[in-house]
Design a protein around this motif. Structure first.
Motif, PDB file in Angstrom:
ATOM      1  N   LEU A 113      40.060  21.426  41.671  1.00 12.18           N
ATOM      2  CA  LEU A 113      39.846  22.841  41.651  1.00 12.18           C
ATOM      3  C   LEU A 113      38.456  23.146  42.246  1.00 12.18           C
ATOM      4  N   ASP A 114      38.732  23.886  43.414  1.00 14.76           N
ATOM      5  CA  ASP A 114      37.398  24.293  43.969  1.00 14.76           C
ATOM      6  C   ASP A 114      36.872  25.669  43.208  1.00 14.76           C
ATOM      7  N   LYS A 115      35.505  25.382  42.619  1.00 18.09           N
ATOM      8  CA  LYS A 115      34.992  26.401  41.815  1.00 18.09           C
ATOM      9  C   LYS A 115      34.172  27.508  42.553  1.00 18.09           C
ATOM     10  N   ALA A 116      33.912  27.348  43.926  1.00 18.24           N
ATOM     11  CA  ALA A 116      33.468  28.396  44.819  1.00 18.24           C
ATOM     12  C   ALA A 116      32.183  28.571  44.233  1.00 18.24           C
ATOM     13  N   ARG A 117      31.144  27.587  43.811  1.00 17.77           N
ATOM     14  CA  ARG A 117      30.209  27.955  43.187  1.00 17.77           C
ATOM     15  C   ARG A 117      29.054  28.545  44.149  1.00 17.77           C
ATOM     16  N   ALA A 118      29.109  28.348  45.451  1.00 19.67           N
ATOM     17  CA  ALA A 118      28.045  29.121  46.133  1.00 19.67           C
ATOM     18  C   ALA A 118      28.516  30.558  46.555  1.00 19.67           C
ATOM     19  N   GLN A 119      29.548  30.996  46.387  1.00 17.62           N
ATOM     20  CA  GLN A 119      30.228  32.240  46.504  1.00 17.62           C
ATOM     21  C   GLN A 119      29.937  33.074  45.216  1.00 17.62           C
ATOM     22  N   PRO A 126      20.075  38.550  42.417  1.00 18.76           N
ATOM     23  CA  PRO A 126      19.797  39.822  42.295  1.00 18.76           C
ATOM     24  C   PRO A 126      19.503  40.604  43.765  1.00 18.76           C
ATOM     25  N   ASN A 127      19.143  39.622  44.572  1.00 20.15           N
ATOM     26  CA  ASN A 127      18.760  39.939  46.095  1.00 20.15           C
ATOM     27  C   ASN A 127      19.550  39.834  47.092  1.00 20.15           C
ATOM     28  N   ASN A 128      19.919  40.398  47.901  1.00 19.37           N
ATOM     29  CA  ASN A 128      20.749  40.078  49.037  1.00 19.37           C
ATOM     30  C   ASN A 128      22.282  39.601  48.492  1.00 19.37           C
ATOM     31  N   LYS A 129      22.791  40.312  47.477  1.00 20.61           N
ATOM     32  CA  LYS A 129      23.861  40.027  46.825  1.00 20.61           C
ATOM     33  C   LYS A 129      24.992  40.205  47.909  1.00 20.61           C
ATOM     34  N   VAL A 130      26.188  39.328  47.825  1.00 24.15           N
ATOM     35  CA  VAL A 130      27.393  39.512  48.398  1.00 24.15           C
ATOM     36  C   VAL A 130      28.343  39.986  47.606  1.00 24.15           C
ATOM     37  N   PHE A 131      28.509  41.381  47.494  1.00 20.52           N
ATOM     38  CA  PHE A 131      29.393  42.136  46.663  1.00 20.52           C
ATOM     39  C   PHE A 131      30.840  42.122  46.890  1.00 20.52           C
ATOM     40  N   LYS A 132      31.505  41.168  46.868  1.00 18.06           N
ATOM     41  CA  LYS A 132      32.887  41.222  47.507  1.00 18.06           C
ATOM     42  C   LYS A 132      34.016  40.365  46.493  1.00 18.06           C
ATOM     43  N   PRO A 133      35.322  40.859  46.383  1.00 24.41           N
ATOM     44  CA  PRO A 133      35.967  40.032  45.218  1.00 24.41           C
ATOM     45  C   PRO A 133      36.143  38.662  45.797  1.00 24.41           C
ATOM     46  N   LEU A 134      36.134  37.482  45.009  1.00 25.82           N
ATOM     47  CA  LEU A 134      36.405  36.267  45.069  1.00 25.82           C
ATOM     48  C   LEU A 134      37.667  35.964  44.766  1.00 25.82           C
ATOM     49  N   LEU A 135      38.370  34.793  45.426  1.00 22.17           N
ATOM     50  CA  LEU A 135      39.775  34.473  44.904  1.00 22.17           C
ATOM     51  C   LEU A 135      40.138  34.275  43.533  1.00 22.17           C
ATOM     52  N   PRO A 136      40.875  35.140  42.853  1.00 23.07           N
ATOM     53  CA  PRO A 136      41.004  34.924  41.366  1.00 23.07           C
ATOM     54  C   PRO A 136      41.325  33.609  41.055  1.00 23.07           C
ATOM     55  N   VAL A 137      40.988  33.238  39.924  1.00 27.21           N
ATOM     56  CA  VAL A 137      41.089  31.668  39.358  1.00 27.21           C
ATOM     57  C   VAL A 137      42.647  31.176  39.307  1.00 27.21           C
ATOM     58  N   VAL A 138      43.273  32.020  39.239  1.00 25.14           N
ATOM     59  CA  VAL A 138      44.875  31.863  39.279  1.00 25.14           C
ATOM     60  C   VAL A 138      45.314  31.322  40.531  1.00 25.14           C
ATOM     61  N   GLY A 139      44.709  31.883  41.654  1.00 24.94           N
ATOM     62  CA  GLY A 139      44.804  31.602  42.724  1.00 24.94           C
ATOM     63  C   GLY A 139      44.200  30.374  43.162  1.00 24.94           C
ATOM     64  N   ARG A 140      43.166  30.062  42.682  1.00 29.01           N
ATOM     65  CA  ARG A 140      42.511  28.481  42.914  1.00 29.01           C
ATOM     66  C   ARG A 140      43.183  27.618  42.133  1.00 29.01           C
ATOM     67  N   PHE A 287      35.109  40.626  40.021  1.00 31.73           N
ATOM     68  CA  PHE A 287      35.122  40.177  41.508  1.00 31.73           C
ATOM     69  C   PHE A 287      34.804  38.681  41.271  1.00 31.73           C
ATOM     70  N   ALA A 288      34.141  38.072  40.103  1.00 31.96           N
ATOM     71  CA  ALA A 288      34.101  36.671  40.191  1.00 31.96           C
ATOM     72  C   ALA A 288      35.484  35.761  39.803  1.00 31.96           C
ATOM     73  N   GLY A 289      36.604  36.493  39.850  1.00 28.30           N
ATOM     74  CA  GLY A 289      37.677  36.053  39.795  1.00 28.30           C
ATOM     75  C   GLY A 289      38.369  35.795  38.632  1.00 28.30           C
ATOM     76  N   PHE A 290      37.758  36.366  37.310  1.00 28.07           N
ATOM     77  CA  PHE A 290      38.314  36.017  36.007  1.00 28.07           C
ATOM     78  C   PHE A 290      39.004  37.319  35.449  1.00 28.07           C
TER      79      PHE A 290
END
Length: 349
Positions: A113-119, A126-140, A287-290
């Motif tokens: 499993l790729d946990k996408a830790r960096a994403q 808190p700063n320079n947040k990248v607010f976009k949906p990640l691939l859902p866990v089911v997809g991972r 958005f974290a995928g859960f």
């Protein structure tokens, strides 16, 4: 080499993450009929996989005979006897990595499993947040099986039929009529729990309709006491905690019209049965995928990011951020009730 491929699936915890696997395994075995699966997890989760064709279960004992490095070697020795051909590590922690490595040394194909830790870190900083949906866990999870040569189409899945009630469960619930609503108001971390007074308003509002029956889920004496206070002797509000076994609770959950849950395991259990699930989000975010599987975005009610721009502050809700304690108060009880009511009918009595 056996005609049927045999995939060992490793996911030792937690409850929600194990429940998320269920739709993926249903799709996998339905779409690849020559594939056999053995799930390695804690014995408590075995009922999740009952009735899924070509899926067996192996109970790991990480706190017992499989504890420590010596225990891992014993676990590997036990698993070798299953004659698996592939290994899907859906956990990606030290224990699962060791087991996977030992199988890889024996020439088995392994995918992790790729946990996408960096994403995820970018999403919650808190700063320079990248607010976009990640691939859902089911997809991972599905990605792991694709790496093994077995792509899974998650748009093609048949949910199980509702479980038949046994007499002991019906003795607690009473006959099924009207709308059955499950509410699981707790989570591991406080930042994911809807305020008690607001949850009381939701329960009171739903309980005013005599066609509704509300079941409150929790675990342990402290949660049970809190649930009893929510129920306040209302005839159509029943505390399930402490009255049913886990298998009995699964019977009930599979027959609900809708489940209201925090970002917690109960949401994923209901979703794996195809039940409508409404979730409330505080420090965490879908958005974290859960987000629960196969649920519309409108069912995920999140705290107001205009008032609390650092949200989400955590992937799992385990971080405290000063000033964000009341973030979930921006989710209004009327909004929660409206989404739940969209799934209810009042002509079934």
């Amino acid at each position: 080499m056996p005609k049927k491929k045999h995939i060992l699936v490793i996911r030792l915890s937690a409850m929600g993450d194990v429940a998320i696997m269920v739709p993926v395994l249903r799709a996998l075995t339905a779409q690849h009929k020559k594939v056999r699966v053995t799930v390695v997890s804690r014995s408590f989760f075995k009922p999740f996989f009952n009735g899924i064709k070509n899926v067996n279960f192996f109970a790991a004992e990480p706190n017992g005979k499989h504890k420590g490095f010596g225990g891992l070697l014993r676990l590997f020795s036990d698993l070798k006897k299953l004659h698996v051909t592939h290994v899907a590590d859906l956990h990606n922690v030290l224990r699962s990595k060791v087991i996977s490595m030992l199988f890889r040394l024996r020439g088995k194909q392994v995918a992790t499993l790729d946990k996408a830790r960096a994403q995820r870190a970018a999403l919650v900083r808190p700063n320079n947040k990248v607010f976009k949906p990640l691939l859902p866990v089911v997809g991972r999870y599905a990605e792991v099986f694709e790496k093994l040569g077995y792509p899974v189409d998650l748009s093609k899945i048949e949910f199980p039929e509702k479980q038949h009630f046994t007499a002991d469960v019906l003795a607690i619930t009473g006959p099924q009529k009207g709308n059955w609503i499950g509410i699981a108001p707790f989570a591991k971390h406080r930042s994911k729990i809807y305020p008690k007074d607001l949850m009381q308003q939701v329960i009171d509002g739903l309980a005013k309709e005599p066609g509704n029956k509300i079941f409150l889920f929790g675990a342990g004496s402290q949660e049970t006491d809190k649930l009893e206070s929510f129920a306040q002797d209302k005839e159509n509000v029943l505390v399930v905690a402490g009255k049913m076994s886990f298998k009995q609770e699964l019977q009930l959950i599979s027959n609900l019209d809708v489940m209201l849950s925090m970002d917690s395991g109960n949401a994923h259990i209901a979703a794996m049965y195809g039940v409508n699930v409404v979730t409330l989000w505080g420090a965490t975010h879908p958005f974290a995928g859960f987000a629960p599987f196969n649920q519309p975005e409108a069912n995920t009610l999140t705290a107001d990011r205009k008032q609390y721009p650092k949200l989400p502050t955590s992937v799992y809700g385990n971080k405290k951020v000063p000033g964000y304690e009341d973030a979930m108060r921006t989710i209004k009880p009327e909004e929660v009730q409206n989404v739940i009511n969209s799934y209810l009918k009042y002509n079934r009595l």
